[in-house]
Enzyme design. Structure first.
Site, PDB file in Angstrom:
ATOM      1  N   CYS A 193      -9.235 -24.299  71.126  1.00 15.87           N
ATOM      2  CA  CYS A 193      -8.081 -24.471  70.239  1.00 15.87           C
ATOM      3  C   CYS A 193      -8.569 -24.347  68.802  1.00 15.87           C
ATOM      4  O   CYS A 193      -9.642 -24.853  68.452  1.00 15.87           O
ATOM      5  CB  CYS A 193      -7.421 -25.822  70.435  1.00 15.87           C
ATOM      6  SG  CYS A 193      -5.943 -25.995  69.413  1.00 15.87           S
ATOM      7  N   ASP A 217       1.954 -21.660  62.625  1.00 14.37           N
ATOM      8  CA  ASP A 217       0.873 -22.314  63.347  1.00 14.37           C
ATOM      9  C   ASP A 217      -0.321 -21.359  63.371  1.00 14.37           C
ATOM     10  O   ASP A 217      -0.167 -20.156  63.156  1.00 14.37           O
ATOM     11  CB  ASP A 217       1.334 -22.637  64.782  1.00 14.37           C
ATOM     12  CG  ASP A 217       0.494 -23.752  65.415  1.00 14.37           C
ATOM     13  OD1 ASP A 217      -0.505 -24.171  64.801  1.00 14.37           O
ATOM     14  OD2 ASP A 217       0.848 -24.196  66.513  1.00 14.37           O
ATOM     15  N   ASN A 218      -1.490 -21.909  63.628  1.00  6.84           N
ATOM     16  CA  ASN A 218      -2.685 -21.089  63.791  1.00  6.84           C
ATOM     17  C   ASN A 218      -3.004 -20.220  62.583  1.00  6.84           C
ATOM     18  O   ASN A 218      -3.215 -19.008  62.697  1.00  6.84           O
ATOM     19  CB  ASN A 218      -2.589 -20.266  65.075  1.00  6.84           C
ATOM     20  CG  ASN A 218      -2.707 -21.160  66.299  1.00  6.84           C
ATOM     21  OD1 ASN A 218      -3.584 -22.017  66.352  1.00  6.84           O
ATOM     22  ND2 ASN A 218      -1.829 -21.001  67.252  1.00  6.84           N
TER      23      ASN A 218
HETATM   24  N1  LIG Z   1       3.747 -20.900  76.097  1.00  4.72           N
HETATM   25  C1  LIG Z   1       2.782 -21.552  75.428  1.00  4.72           C
HETATM   26  N2  LIG Z   1       1.573 -21.001  75.351  1.00  4.72           N
HETATM   27  C2  LIG Z   1       0.572 -21.617  74.679  1.00  4.72           C
HETATM   28  C3  LIG Z   1       0.788 -22.850  74.017  1.00  4.72           C
HETATM   29  C4  LIG Z   1       2.076 -23.441  74.140  1.00  4.72           C
HETATM   30  O1  LIG Z   1       2.341 -24.543  73.634  1.00  4.72           O
HETATM   31  N3  LIG Z   1       3.037 -22.750  74.841  1.00  4.72           N
HETATM   32  N4  LIG Z   1      -0.252 -23.423  73.293  1.00  4.72           N
HETATM   33  C5  LIG Z   1      -1.292 -22.503  72.832  1.00  4.72           C
HETATM   34  C6  LIG Z   1      -2.457 -23.136  72.248  1.00  4.72           C
HETATM   35  S1  LIG Z   1      -2.349 -23.625  70.604  1.00  4.72           S
HETATM   36  C7  LIG Z   1      -3.654 -23.213  72.906  1.00  4.72           C
HETATM   37  S2  LIG Z   1      -5.042 -23.814  72.142  1.00  4.72           S
HETATM   38  C8  LIG Z   1      -3.763 -22.771  74.321  1.00  4.72           C
HETATM   39  C9  LIG Z   1      -4.278 -23.891  75.183  1.00  4.72           C
HETATM   40  O2  LIG Z   1      -4.410 -23.486  76.518  1.00  4.72           O
HETATM   41  P1  LIG Z   1      -4.633 -24.600  77.644  1.00  4.72           P
HETATM   42  O3  LIG Z   1      -3.607 -25.673  77.453  1.00  4.72           O
HETATM   43  O4  LIG Z   1      -4.497 -23.890  78.951  1.00  4.72           O
HETATM   44  O5  LIG Z   1      -6.016 -25.134  77.449  1.00  4.72           O
HETATM   45  O6  LIG Z   1      -2.511 -22.347  74.842  1.00  4.72           O
HETATM   46  C10 LIG Z   1      -1.750 -21.589  73.950  1.00  4.72           C
HETATM   47  N5  LIG Z   1      -0.639 -21.035  74.647  1.00  4.72           N
HETATM   48 MO   LIG Z   2      -4.417 -24.213  69.910  1.00  2.00          MO
END
Ligand SMILES: Nc1nc2c(c(=O)[nH]1)N[C@H]1C(S)=C(S)[C@@H](COP(=O)(O)O)O[C@H]1N2
Ligand SMILES: [Mo]
Length: 890
Positions: free
Chosen positions: A168, A300-301
């Site tokens: 993350c 975000d990000n």
């Molecule tokens: N649909 C969806 N995909 C997502 C997210 C989410 O909240 N919704 N979070 C993202 C983020 S910020 C991260 S760091 C990763 C985390 O993957 P994991 O929960 O399988 O470790 O998924 C990403 N994909």
């Molecule tokens: Mo993330």
């Protein structure tokens, strides 16, 4: 075919391997870079082969999991989880990391149980029997858009399997938050995990759809509907088509169908880039000319320039949209895992070396090529040995299959996974040293910086990882920079509390040889809420002894305050202090109070909690019994699910919430309010406001709250709370707490103001806009009871006729008690058809309808409306002889 995860899985490949390898060294092939380590540590790197196959790591076993108690009342009540995971954002949504040692001890591959999770909202539900029917689309700027089911994805394409470390972008953010609170929650250094992913290279799907000229980006969208729409983001089309980048449409993790938290049944996995781009619960792949316009892609990000503050960031849409600030590739990063935080090493065991160990990762497929360690603050460095378990997969024989996918690694030059480093350091040297610091360098020769680059979202934090050494008697104690979430501990908080400036380029320590004055002091950004002369340590028992109306104490930021002297003066009424008695109210306090209020706090400061009390409070998110008779709790947040939103005017809606059960009573006295708490989905910041609901406090099963939504306009920002509330989809919950307020109508003319009872002959009630809500409550109580002799006049001021809220109900209430109640509407912008009163609630109107205060102490004026109106009405009344004793402003 995809399969559920058996609890005790047998190795699906011919390679036999210890099921739960205790250390990374045992399961890894010798690294290709043999750093000059001290103490002959490289001998611990074993090369293992079985059946002439070079060995590569297989995942640790999963334990049996169930739905955890805390998840039962959340939208994730269908998800089974491991209780060891540390929750970083309260109970819900689920954002977790494993304890760092547990993560490291699992070895190269992380089990499903301990894999970090980052969910922006609830987990979409997909039953086992439905997974193959799950579909997603490939669309946008393509000649041949299509829809694909998971069944087709598995049956018609060749599957590949390889290990990928997901990280993350917020990994290590707690360190940034200690320096200065960012708009993000506090990840420790375990926001990363490695798994074997099986799926189809995305290039194959996109090639089939035939992108058209001008197409440059690929957007992904998940099935999780969030306050700002579905989660989505984008990457470059080029990257998707490049086999070196290894982007997968994956449906298995560690050989099992995806766990709900990790995207069941299908997701994107992008090696070398931040986890945020790896969209889970995949529904749409859209080829576009521009980057994604999804809210989560923009807000975000990102790493905004360091000078953009949280406050300023609220008003900089163009800065947010600047693609240059978006994060794709990870940066080089590392952490020390052993010594662990608070680990103690005895100086009397006779051992002469300690093996310092940890992890490192690079981004964009770049290998970590060197790992350096210093015990003299960077004056001198030594090289650590690096171990790359990922490379063992490259040696698998041609055609090797793993989990139904080709182990597709031999030709890859890229490094998609974390690696492990270790170095032996003499115990005697550690005894002399003040700290251990490490830094990684990648194959682009980019080295981790000494200083933190703080930014508003607190992302990509990667300064040298520093562990402090404390000499305690005959042992050494090690202290990591932070502990995840709100867990106390770590040298950063300690140094900051002691007045050190963490950004002084010297970890907040006094720079030797320099005068204190030459050290640039950190500008005072936060209001000081403690009295430096107070040094009392308070135990949990003492605190608990002040949990009632008598001498209520409460906790903010670990400090204890005595609310007793302020019970009467508090604008929210004594109840708001008593409600917080003996509790940690840090978050609420911060969300509600102004800087002025904060500046008053030292007067009430009486001490700070001891360590045990701090630890106890950190772990005690009070759970309420869902079977309880009364919904609202004065001392704990309780949840209700949003059932529907009913629009009743252009900008006003009634939000209907479902309580825990049909016979549960709301529990709100007439004239009082409740607090609603929402969280900003991206920043997790709590937003708290008081509202008076439309429902009667004795109603059961449902709760209706009327809210006027202040939308953003080009000229001004709208309401944070009301817009956030409006964006919540049905099915999501909101937190409530209460009652709060100083006024209560007890019936038959009797009311209580700040707990003091008084009898009222006539209420003069003046309201405007949505300020009608508390007036509505009092009017209803007083008209419903036919034996109530109290008289009243209601003056409701609005702009246009459509703005008058609850008009029919108001008319009906007054109509049922005509002999003693009157209702007047006045409009400032009436249509020509309006025959009622025109103009503001001004002096003429009040003189005509309310008149001077005749008998002080008998009649009362209640006011609720926009601030400007409340002020002017108050001034006019004063001029008419009304004293504050007889005026109540809600
Ligand atoms: N649909 C969806 N995909 C997502 C997210 C989410 O909240 N919704 N979070 C993202 C983020 S910020 C991260 S760091 C990763 C985390 O993957 P994991 O929960 O399988 O470790 O998924 C990403 N994909
Ligand atoms: Mo993330």
């Amino acid at each position: 075919m995809t399969q559920a995860c058996p609890v005790l899985r047998l190795s699906p490949s011919a390679v036999s391997f210890p099921p739960s390898p205790p250390s990374t060294a045992r399961q890894s092939r010798k690294g290709s870079f043999d750093g000059s380590t001290e103490g002959g540590l490289s001998s611990s790197i074993l090369e293992r082969t079985t059946d002439n196959h070079p060995s590569y790591p297989l995942p640790p076993q999963n334990s049996s999991k169930g739905v955890l108690l805390q998840d039962l009342k959340t939208p994730d009540s269908h998800v089974e989880r491991d209780s060891r995971l540390i929750r970083l954002t309260g109970v819900h949504p689920f954002n977790v990391e494993a304890p760092l040692s547990d993560l490291y001890d699992e070895g190269f591959l992380t089990s499903e149980d301990l894999h970090y999770v980052r969910n922006h909202g609830h987990v979409p539900k997909c039953e086992d029997q439905d997974i193959y029917d799950w579909t997603f689309t490939v669309e946008g700027m393509v000649a041949r858009p299509f829809t694909l089911s998971l069944r087709e994805l598995i049956d018609t394409y060749e599957q590949t399997t390889y290990p990928i470390t997901l990280v993350c972008a917020g990994n290590r953010r707690k360190e940034q938050n200690v320096v200065r609170k960012s708009k993000g929650f506090s990840w420790g250094p375990a926001g990363l995990s490695t798994a074997l992913w099986t799926g189809v290279p995305i290039a194959e799907l996109i090639a089939r759809a035939k992108p058209q000229r001008g197409a440059r980006y690929v957007c992904f969208e998940g099935a999780d509907e969030l306050p700002n729409g579905y989660y989505g983001t984008s990457v470059k089309l080029n990257w998707c088509m490049d086999a070196n980048k290894g982007i997968l449409v994956a449906h298995k993790m560690n050989g099992c169908m995806l766990h709900p938290d990790h995207g069941k049944p299908v997701r994107i996995v992008i090696p070398g880039q931040i986890g945020g781009r790896s969209v889970k619960w995949l529904k749409r792949i859209t080829v576009t000319a521009e980057p994604s316009d999804n809210w989560y892609h923009i807000y975000d990000n990102r790493v905004l320039p360091t000078m953009v503050t949280p406050e300023a960031s609220a008003d900089l849409p163009e800065t947010w949209k600047d693609e240059r600030y978006a994060i794709y590739d990870l940066n080089a990063n590392s952490a020390i895992c052993y010594p662990a935080h608070d680990e103690k090493v005895s100086l009397t065991t006779g051992l002469d070396k300690y093996k310092v160990r940890g992890y490192a990762y690079g981004g964009g497929g770049r290998r970590i090529t060197r790992m350096e360690i210093t015990i003299d603050k960077g004056k001198t460095w030594r090289l650590a040995h690096i171990n790359y378990p990922e490379d063992t997969y490259r040696l698998a024989p041609e055609g090797e299959m793993l989990y139904g996918g080709r182990l597709d690694m031999w030709w890859r030059e890229t490094s998609f996974c974390w690696c492990f480093w270790e170095v032996g350091i003499g115990i005697a040297e550690l005894e002399e040293a003040a700290d251990i610091m490490v830094r990684a360098m990648d194959e682009g020769l980019i080295v981790q910086p000494r200083d933190m680059y703080w930014s508003v979202l607190g992302m990509m934090n990667n300064p040298w990882f520093r562990v402090v050494i404390h000499k305690e008697g005959h042992s050494l104690r090690f202290e990591h920079p932070t502990q995840p979430a709100l867990m106390p501990g770590g040298w950063m908080e300690r140094v900051k509390k002691a007045g050190g400036n963490l950004s002084n380029g010297f970890w907040g320590e006094k720079i030797s040889g320099e005068d204190d004055d030459t050290v640039k002091r950190e500008p005072q950004r936060e209001i000081c809420m403690i009295n430096p002369k107070v040094d009392r340590l308070i135990t949990l028992d003492e605190l608990k002894g002040h949990g009632g109306e008598n001498e209520p104490w409460f906790v903010v930021n670990g400090h204890v305050y005595d609310g007793t002297p302020f019970l009467e003066g508090h604008p929210g009424g004594a109840a708001s202090i008593v409600g917080a008695a003996a509790q940690d109210t840090t978050e609420e306090f911060g969300a509600i109070h102004s800087e002025n209020a904060k500046a008053m706090m030292p007067d009430y400061h009486i001490g700070r909690l001891d360590e045990a009390a701090l630890a106890a409070l950190a772990g005690s998110a009070e759970e309420c019994d869902p079977n309880r008779a009364v919904f609202l709790q004065a001392r704990a947040w309780t949840k209700a699910v949003l059932q529907e939103k009913v629009k009743i005017s252009a900008d006003t809606k009634v939000f209907r919430f479902k309580l825990d059960h049909e016979s549960q009573e709301i529990g709100l006295p007439v004239g009082q309010h409740l607090m609603m708490r929402l969280r900003d989905p991206a920043t997790r910041e709590a937003i708290i406001r008081a509202y008076t609901p439309m429902s009667e406090g004795t109603d059961k099963g449902v709760l209706d709250v009327l809210v006027k939504i202040y939308y953003d306009t080009p000229e001004r920002k709208g309401g944070k709370m009301t817009q956030a509330l409006d964006s919540i989809p049905a099915g999501h919950f909101v937190d409530f707490k209460g009652p709060v307020g100083k006024f209560e109508y007890l019936g038959k003319g009797l009311c209580a103001v700040s707990g003091k009872q008084r009898r009222v002959r006539r209420f003069n009630m003046i309201c405007g806009g949505s300020g009608v809500t508390p007036i509505f409550q009092v009017l209803r109580a007083l008209t419903k009871d036919h034996d109530d002799p109290t008289e009243c006049v209601v003056v409701d001021g609005n702009g246009v006729e459509e703005d008058i809220l609850c008009r029919l109900q108001l008319d009906a209430m007054v109509g049922s008690a005509k002999h003693r109640c009157r209702l007047l509407h006045t409009l400032t912008r009436p249509s020509p058809a309006w025959t009622g009163r025109k103009g503001r609630v001004d002096k003429a109107l009040m003189e005509a309808e309310i008149g001077p205060c005749e008998k002080a102490g008998e009649d009362m004026v209640l006011i609720c409306g926009p601030e400007a109106m409340e002020k002017s009405v108050h001034a006019i009344l004063s001029g008419m002889g009304w004293t504050d004793e007889d005026i109540f402003l809600f």
